[in-house]
Write a protein that holds these residues in place. Structure first.
Motif, PDB file in Angstrom:
ATOM      1  N   GLN A   1      11.898  -0.088  20.523  1.00 38.17           N
ATOM      2  CA  GLN A   1      12.256  -0.806  21.752  1.00 38.17           C
ATOM      3  C   GLN A   1      11.016  -1.347  22.460  1.00 38.17           C
ATOM      4  OE1 GLN A   1      14.434   2.218  23.898  1.00 38.17           O
ATOM      5  NE2 GLN A   1      16.416   1.542  23.119  1.00 38.17           N
ATOM      6  N   ASP A   2       9.943  -0.567  22.464  1.00 36.03           N
ATOM      7  CA  ASP A   2       8.752  -0.937  23.224  1.00 36.03           C
ATOM      8  C   ASP A   2       7.851  -1.906  22.468  1.00 36.03           C
ATOM      9  OD1 ASP A   2       7.460  -0.320  25.830  1.00 36.03           O
ATOM     10  OD2 ASP A   2       5.781   0.204  24.516  1.00 36.03           O
ATOM     11  N   THR A   3       7.800  -1.796  21.140  1.00 40.00           N
ATOM     12  CA  THR A   3       6.839  -2.598  20.367  1.00 40.00           C
ATOM     13  C   THR A   3       7.482  -3.639  19.458  1.00 40.00           C
ATOM     14  OG1 THR A   3       6.776  -1.074  18.477  1.00 40.00           O
ATOM     15  CG2 THR A   3       5.240  -0.637  20.305  1.00 40.00           C
ATOM     16  N   ALA A   4       8.780  -3.575  19.296  1.00 42.34           N
ATOM     17  CA  ALA A   4       9.519  -4.481  18.408  1.00 42.34           C
ATOM     18  C   ALA A   4       9.122  -4.300  16.938  1.00 42.34           C
ATOM     19  CB  ALA A   4       9.357  -5.938  18.832  1.00 42.34           C
ATOM     20  N   GLN A   5       8.602  -3.134  16.599  1.00 45.63           N
ATOM     21  CA  GLN A   5       8.320  -2.820  15.202  1.00 45.63           C
ATOM     22  C   GLN A   5       8.544  -1.328  14.966  1.00 45.63           C
ATOM     23  OE1 GLN A   5       4.251  -3.355  13.850  1.00 45.63           O
ATOM     24  NE2 GLN A   5       3.442  -2.938  15.877  1.00 45.63           N
ATOM     25  N   THR A   6       8.676  -0.967  13.708  1.00 47.23           N
ATOM     26  CA  THR A   6       8.895   0.440  13.390  1.00 47.23           C
ATOM     27  C   THR A   6       7.566   1.192  13.403  1.00 47.23           C
ATOM     28  OG1 THR A   6       8.613   0.178  11.001  1.00 47.23           O
ATOM     29  CG2 THR A   6      10.855  -0.178  11.898  1.00 47.23           C
ATOM     30  N   ILE A   7       7.664   2.498  13.508  1.00 47.40           N
ATOM     31  CA  ILE A   7       6.469   3.339  13.452  1.00 47.40           C
ATOM     32  C   ILE A   7       5.772   3.166  12.109  1.00 47.40           C
ATOM     33  CG2 ILE A   7       5.652   5.734  13.413  1.00 47.40           C
ATOM     34  CD1 ILE A   7       7.911   6.402  15.417  1.00 47.40           C
ATOM     35  N   VAL A   8       6.544   3.115  11.050  1.00 50.97           N
ATOM     36  CA  VAL A   8       5.964   2.968   9.707  1.00 50.97           C
ATOM     37  C   VAL A   8       5.216   1.638   9.594  1.00 50.97           C
ATOM     38  CG1 VAL A   8       6.508   2.750   7.240  1.00 50.97           C
ATOM     39  CG2 VAL A   8       7.636   4.515   8.633  1.00 50.97           C
ATOM     40  N   ASN A   9       5.806   0.542  10.083  1.00 53.87           N
ATOM     41  CA  ASN A   9       5.117  -0.748  10.028  1.00 53.87           C
ATOM     42  C   ASN A   9       3.821  -0.718  10.824  1.00 53.87           C
ATOM     43  OD1 ASN A   9       6.995  -1.931   8.360  1.00 53.87           O
ATOM     44  ND2 ASN A   9       8.090  -2.949  10.002  1.00 53.87           N
ATOM     45  N   TYR A  10       3.867  -0.115  12.003  1.00 54.01           N
ATOM     46  CA  TYR A  10       2.662  -0.015  12.825  1.00 54.01           C
ATOM     47  C   TYR A  10       1.578   0.797  12.101  1.00 54.01           C
ATOM     48  CZ  TYR A  10      -0.541   1.153  16.542  1.00 54.01           C
ATOM     49  OH  TYR A  10      -1.689   1.321  17.287  1.00 54.01           O
ATOM     50  N   ALA A  11       1.974   1.938  11.526  1.00 55.74           N
ATOM     51  CA  ALA A  11       1.018   2.779  10.802  1.00 55.74           C
ATOM     52  C   ALA A  11       0.419   2.022   9.619  1.00 55.74           C
ATOM     53  CB  ALA A  11       1.691   4.065  10.335  1.00 55.74           C
ATOM     54  N   ASN A  12       1.261   1.272   8.911  1.00 49.05           N
ATOM     55  CA  ASN A  12       0.752   0.490   7.780  1.00 49.05           C
ATOM     56  C   ASN A  12      -0.227  -0.593   8.236  1.00 49.05           C
ATOM     57  OD1 ASN A  12       2.046   1.939   5.775  1.00 49.05           O
ATOM     58  ND2 ASN A  12       3.851   0.634   5.794  1.00 49.05           N
ATOM     59  N   GLU A  13       0.049  -1.218   9.378  1.00 50.31           N
ATOM     60  CA  GLU A  13      -0.891  -2.212   9.917  1.00 50.31           C
ATOM     61  C   GLU A  13      -2.243  -1.578  10.210  1.00 50.31           C
ATOM     62  OE1 GLU A  13       0.700  -4.073  13.411  1.00 50.31           O
ATOM     63  OE2 GLU A  13       2.187  -5.221  12.274  1.00 50.31           O
ATOM     64  N   GLN A  14      -2.216  -0.380  10.782  1.00 49.92           N
ATOM     65  CA  GLN A  14      -3.470   0.300  11.103  1.00 49.92           C
ATOM     66  C   GLN A  14      -4.211   0.693   9.826  1.00 49.92           C
ATOM     67  OE1 GLN A  14      -4.268  -0.046  14.307  1.00 49.92           O
ATOM     68  NE2 GLN A  14      -2.227  -0.941  14.312  1.00 49.92           N
ATOM     69  N   LYS A  15      -3.463   1.134   8.833  1.00 46.40           N
ATOM     70  CA  LYS A  15      -4.087   1.482   7.562  1.00 46.40           C
ATOM     71  C   LYS A  15      -4.680   0.239   6.887  1.00 46.40           C
ATOM     72  CE  LYS A  15      -1.587   5.707   6.593  1.00 46.40           C
ATOM     73  NZ  LYS A  15      -2.038   6.787   5.741  1.00 46.40           N
ATOM     74  N   MET A  16      -3.973  -0.886   6.950  1.00 46.08           N
ATOM     75  CA  MET A  16      -4.494  -2.115   6.345  1.00 46.08           C
ATOM     76  C   MET A  16      -5.756  -2.587   7.082  1.00 46.08           C
ATOM     77  SD  MET A  16      -2.738  -2.699   3.691  1.00 46.08           S
ATOM     78  CE  MET A  16      -2.604  -0.920   3.562  1.00 46.08           C
ATOM     79  N   ARG A  17      -5.807  -2.371   8.376  1.00 45.07           N
ATOM     80  CA  ARG A  17      -7.010  -2.704   9.146  1.00 45.07           C
ATOM     81  C   ARG A  17      -8.195  -1.867   8.641  1.00 45.07           C
ATOM     82  NH1 ARG A  17      -4.743  -2.986  13.789  1.00 45.07           N
ATOM     83  NH2 ARG A  17      -4.800  -5.211  13.907  1.00 45.07           N
ATOM     84  N   GLU A  18      -7.939  -0.578   8.375  1.00 41.16           N
ATOM     85  CA  GLU A  18      -8.999   0.297   7.866  1.00 41.16           C
ATOM     86  C   GLU A  18      -9.371  -0.072   6.435  1.00 41.16           C
ATOM     87  OE1 GLU A  18     -11.987   3.033   7.769  1.00 41.16           O
ATOM     88  OE2 GLU A  18     -10.897   2.266   9.510  1.00 41.16           O
ATOM     89  N   VAL A  19      -8.392  -0.453   5.628  1.00 38.45           N
ATOM     90  CA  VAL A  19      -8.695  -0.893   4.260  1.00 38.45           C
ATOM     91  C   VAL A  19      -9.618  -2.105   4.302  1.00 38.45           C
ATOM     92  CG1 VAL A  19      -7.722  -1.894   2.142  1.00 38.45           C
ATOM     93  CG2 VAL A  19      -6.561   0.021   3.248  1.00 38.45           C
ATOM     94  N   ARG A  20      -9.303  -3.076   5.164  1.00 42.52           N
ATOM     95  CA  ARG A  20     -10.162  -4.262   5.286  1.00 42.52           C
ATOM     96  C   ARG A  20     -11.580  -3.858   5.680  1.00 42.52           C
ATOM     97  NH1 ARG A  20      -5.401  -6.359   7.701  1.00 42.52           N
ATOM     98  NH2 ARG A  20      -6.290  -6.096   9.788  1.00 42.52           N
ATOM     99  N   SER A  21     -11.698  -2.960   6.619  1.00 41.50           N
ATOM    100  CA  SER A  21     -13.010  -2.500   7.057  1.00 41.50           C
ATOM    101  C   SER A  21     -13.763  -1.827   5.909  1.00 41.50           C
ATOM    102  CB  SER A  21     -12.851  -1.528   8.233  1.00 41.50           C
ATOM    103  OG  SER A  21     -14.096  -1.045   8.639  1.00 41.50           O
TER     104      SER A  21
END
Length: 184
Positions: free
Chosen positions: A119-139
């Motif tokens: 409701q607050d972010t318009a995305q699932t927890i799993v999608n958010y976690a995957n985005e953060q992991k992909m950010r770390e992979v890029r780094s």
């Protein structure tokens, strides 16, 4: 001027700029631990350089990394529960995401956490976690020499192929292509 001194001077200038980027990122809302970790990675890569073709381009690349991280940090919600979820993900980034364990650790039910977050972010927890992991992979691809398999293991993925599939979905290129394009 001796070439070694010129290289040292260039490195010092870029390191000083990285320090300024770090301080600005923290003021901009980035977690201090995350900002310092990114700063350390940048400095380590700078120190390994044998030559610096363009100080301005190198500083710009590092600055852009910090800007992207600050933007991500600003996406942290003001909602206490959502912030707790985001903070939990940040602190457990190197582990597989287990929603049941997160719910238990945070003291809420899994359905409640999932509903409030969506409701607050318009995305699932799993999608958010995957985005953060992909950010770390890029780094990691830019600033380390770890293999994709090592990065996958470090971030709690069960296999490299799943990481690669997610990475392509998020960036449009494979981890190997990304590293060839952006590795410092």
């Amino acid at each position: 001027m001796v070439i070694g001194n010129e290289l040292r001077n260039s490195k010092n200038l870029v390191i000083a700029a990285t320090t300024i980027f770090t301080r600005a990122a923290i003021k901009g809302g980035m977690h201090p631990e995350s900002a310092y970790a990114l700063s350390d990675k940048c400095v380590q890569r700078i120190e390994k350089l044998k030559k610096i073709d363009s100080i301005v381009e190198l500083m710009q690349e590092i600055g852009e990394l910090f800007v992207k991280r600050v933007r991500a940090a600003q996406n942290f919600s003001n909602s206490t529960i959502v912030f707790l979820i985001q903070d939990y993900i940040f602190k457990h980034l190197n582990e597989p995401l287990r929603l049941e364990q997160m719910a238990q650790d945070l003291g809420y039910s899994k359905p409640y956490l999932c509903r409030v977050f969506k409701q607050d972010t318009a995305q699932t927890i799993v999608n958010y976690a995957n985005e953060q992991k992909m950010r770390e992979v890029r780094s990691q691809l830019v600033f380390s020499n770890k293999t994709v398999t090592e990065i996958a293991t470090m971030l709690g993925f069960y296999d490299q192929s799943y990481l690669t599939k997610l990475f392509v979905k998020h960036t449009g290129m494979t981890p190997t292509e990304f590293r060839k394009k952006y590795h410092m």
